[in-house]
Design a protein around this motif. Structure first.
Motif, PDB file in Angstrom:
ATOM      1  N   THR A 213      61.388  25.913  46.759  1.00 60.83           N
ATOM      2  CA  THR A 213      61.083  27.321  46.987  1.00 60.83           C
ATOM      3  C   THR A 213      61.393  28.161  45.754  1.00 60.83           C
ATOM      4  OG1 THR A 213      63.253  28.014  47.794  1.00 60.83           O
ATOM      5  CG2 THR A 213      61.789  26.937  49.381  1.00 60.83           C
ATOM      6  N   VAL A 214      60.857  29.372  45.735  1.00 59.21           N
ATOM      7  CA  VAL A 214      61.126  30.297  44.641  1.00 59.21           C
ATOM      8  C   VAL A 214      62.610  30.644  44.594  1.00 59.21           C
ATOM      9  CG1 VAL A 214      60.648  32.618  43.763  1.00 59.21           C
ATOM     10  CG2 VAL A 214      58.788  31.238  44.691  1.00 59.21           C
ATOM     11  N   GLY A 215      63.251  30.627  45.744  1.00 59.41           N
ATOM     12  CA  GLY A 215      64.674  30.942  45.815  1.00 59.41           C
ATOM     13  C   GLY A 215      65.601  29.814  45.414  1.00 59.41           C
ATOM     14  N   GLY A 216      65.050  28.683  44.995  1.00 57.35           N
ATOM     15  CA  GLY A 216      65.872  27.581  44.499  1.00 57.35           C
ATOM     16  C   GLY A 216      66.272  26.558  45.538  1.00 57.35           C
ATOM     17  N   GLN A 217      65.649  26.598  46.724  1.00 56.46           N
ATOM     18  CA  GLN A 217      65.952  25.623  47.770  1.00 56.46           C
ATOM     19  C   GLN A 217      64.969  24.449  47.719  1.00 56.46           C
ATOM     20  OE1 GLN A 217      68.720  26.002  49.785  1.00 56.46           O
ATOM     21  NE2 GLN A 217      69.087  27.768  48.429  1.00 56.46           N
ATOM     22  N   SER A 218      65.452  23.274  48.090  1.00 56.10           N
ATOM     23  CA  SER A 218      64.594  22.097  48.230  1.00 56.10           C
ATOM     24  C   SER A 218      64.436  21.795  49.714  1.00 56.10           C
ATOM     25  CB  SER A 218      65.185  20.885  47.516  1.00 56.10           C
ATOM     26  OG  SER A 218      65.136  21.069  46.112  1.00 56.10           O
ATOM     27  N   GLU A 262      60.531  31.414  51.878  1.00 54.68           N
ATOM     28  CA  GLU A 262      61.450  30.277  51.777  1.00 54.68           C
ATOM     29  C   GLU A 262      61.226  29.250  52.883  1.00 54.68           C
ATOM     30  OE1 GLU A 262      64.115  30.078  49.160  1.00 54.68           O
ATOM     31  OE2 GLU A 262      62.432  31.312  48.503  1.00 54.68           O
ATOM     32  N   GLU A 263      60.191  29.453  53.696  1.00 50.08           N
ATOM     33  CA  GLU A 263      59.932  28.567  54.824  1.00 50.08           C
ATOM     34  C   GLU A 263      58.773  27.617  54.561  1.00 50.08           C
ATOM     35  OE1 GLU A 263      59.996  30.189  58.841  1.00 50.08           O
ATOM     36  OE2 GLU A 263      60.582  32.122  57.990  1.00 50.08           O
ATOM     37  N   VAL A 264      58.908  26.380  55.026  1.00 49.87           N
ATOM     38  CA  VAL A 264      57.821  25.407  54.972  1.00 49.87           C
ATOM     39  C   VAL A 264      56.841  25.713  56.101  1.00 49.87           C
ATOM     40  CG1 VAL A 264      57.210  22.969  55.072  1.00 49.87           C
ATOM     41  CG2 VAL A 264      59.344  23.676  53.962  1.00 49.87           C
ATOM     42  N   GLU A 265      55.565  25.797  55.764  1.00 52.07           N
ATOM     43  CA  GLU A 265      54.540  26.119  56.755  1.00 52.07           C
ATOM     44  C   GLU A 265      54.203  24.900  57.607  1.00 52.07           C
ATOM     45  OE1 GLU A 265      53.163  28.115  58.864  1.00 52.07           O
ATOM     46  OE2 GLU A 265      52.145  29.392  57.379  1.00 52.07           O
ATOM     47  N   GLU A 266      54.018  25.157  58.908  1.00 51.18           N
ATOM     48  CA  GLU A 266      53.559  24.112  59.825  1.00 51.18           C
ATOM     49  C   GLU A 266      52.128  24.427  60.229  1.00 51.18           C
ATOM     50  OE1 GLU A 266      54.842  21.870  63.985  1.00 51.18           O
ATOM     51  OE2 GLU A 266      56.257  23.163  62.937  1.00 51.18           O
TER      52      GLU A 266
END
Length: 344
Positions: A213-218, A262-266
């Motif tokens: 994510t842009v916020g640095g999360q994997s 920051e969310e993965v799309e479903e």
């Protein structure tokens, strides 16, 4: 040997120039061949409504909202390819003209771009081609390129693929769409098994990725799909696809994105197409596709009906009418498209 090969090549090129059959193979020796193929295609298209495809050439999974009443002529889908075979080694490269450039004021020029460029040795493939997640036989025959792309697995990219019988396993190019691809340090992993026979084929595929994510999360993402082409009556067939999970950019051609903030799309996507042969040289396809997403609340739909007639084995003309709708944007457009196609 060098002079002999040059003579064979020159003879083969003369055969190519004078032939009307689809694809042309030149045999250089017992173990070496070169094959030329592709097609020339003109699309004449009229779109009327309040949304236009972002490609302007054909519908994908998203559009630009705004009133439109546009007539256009385009030949950019035309393509050519070359296949080189040397024993167990195959090299293949294909270009089309969707690379942009030029203008509609003077020349209507268009830049060529790479579609496929890969090397295959026995059961190993390396290079750029259709993702292992894609079942190309499940794409609809349409004047508007490949029909309901808004709901189809449709992506080409660099990869290393291993094939063992009906099983394919690959690592492929990672890309965190709407995220931070500069941190994509783990390739996408895909596996697919295809059942096939005289009745047609059905494939089951799985997808595993790491998105950044842009916020640095994997974030981990997993998707699945089932797709196929089933023979029905006579020469007729039904083609279908169903995909679910976190498929993101692999399905729908930007109908869904990998990440929303920051969310993965479903995503849930399905399409169906039925092709009917009225005669040996006259056929029609009716298709419908829909994609919905959980986070962005996207809802994209596309239907169409067409008819094609082959005047020779290589030359066909067709016309298609249809509608593309972006329910979440309260926008839709009707279109009619004529195509002329000559297979090289």
């Amino acid at each position: 040997m060098f002079n002999k090969n040059k003579l064979l090549l020159a003879t083969g090129l003369l055969i190519v120039a004078g032939s009307t059959q689809a694809s042309y193979e030149i045999k250089l020796s017992d173990n070496d061949t070169i094959t030329f193929g592709g097609y020339i295609k003109l699309d004449t298209r009229y779109v009327d409504g309040n949304i236009n495809s972002i490609t302007k050439d054909y519908w994908v999974g998203a559009g630009t909202v705004g009133d439109i009443s546009q007539f256009s002529f385009r030949a950019t889908e035309s393509r050519f390819n070359t296949k080189y075979v040397h024993g167990d080694v195959t090299g293949f490269i294909e270009l089309d003209f969707h690379g942009g450039g030029g203008n509609e004021i003077v020349s209507n020029s268009a830049n060529p771009r790479i579609r496929h460029a890969f090397i295959k040795y026995k059961n190993i493939l390396v290079g750029q081609t259709w993702s292992t997640f894609v079942n190309t036989s499940a794409l609809a025959e349409a004047a508007d390129f490949a029909g309901p792309l808004n709901a189809a697995a449709f992506i080409r990219q660099g990869q290393i693929r291993y094939t063992h019988g009906n099983l394919q396993v690959a690592i492929e190019n990672p890309e965190s769409d709407k995220g931070d691809p500069s941190q994509d340090s783990v390739p996408d992993v895909i596996a697919k098994y295809t059942f096939n026979g005289d009745w047609g084929n059905v494939s089951i595929a799985g997808l595993a990725r790491q998105l950044n994510t842009v916020g640095g999360q994997s974030e981990s993402a997993f998707g699945y799909g089932i797709a196929g082409k089933i023979n029905t009556f006579g020469k007729d067939d039904i083609r279908f696809q169903y995909h679910g999970g976190e498929t993101g950019r692999y399905v729908g051609v930007v109908a869904a994105r990998d990440l929303v903030g920051e969310e993965v799309e479903e995503t849930t996507s399905y399409m169906v197409a039925y092709r009917h042969f009225w005669t040996d040289n006259l056929r029609s396809t009716a298709f419908y596709g829909r994609t919905t997403t959980a986070t962005a609340d996207a809802d994209r739909r596309h239907w169409g009906v067409n008819i094609f007639k082959n005047y020779t084995k290589a030359l066909s003309f067709g016309v298609e009418v249809g509608n593309f709708e972006s329910v979440d944007q309260n926008a839709d457009s009707d279109y009619v498209q004529f195509s002329a196609k000559y297979v090289l």
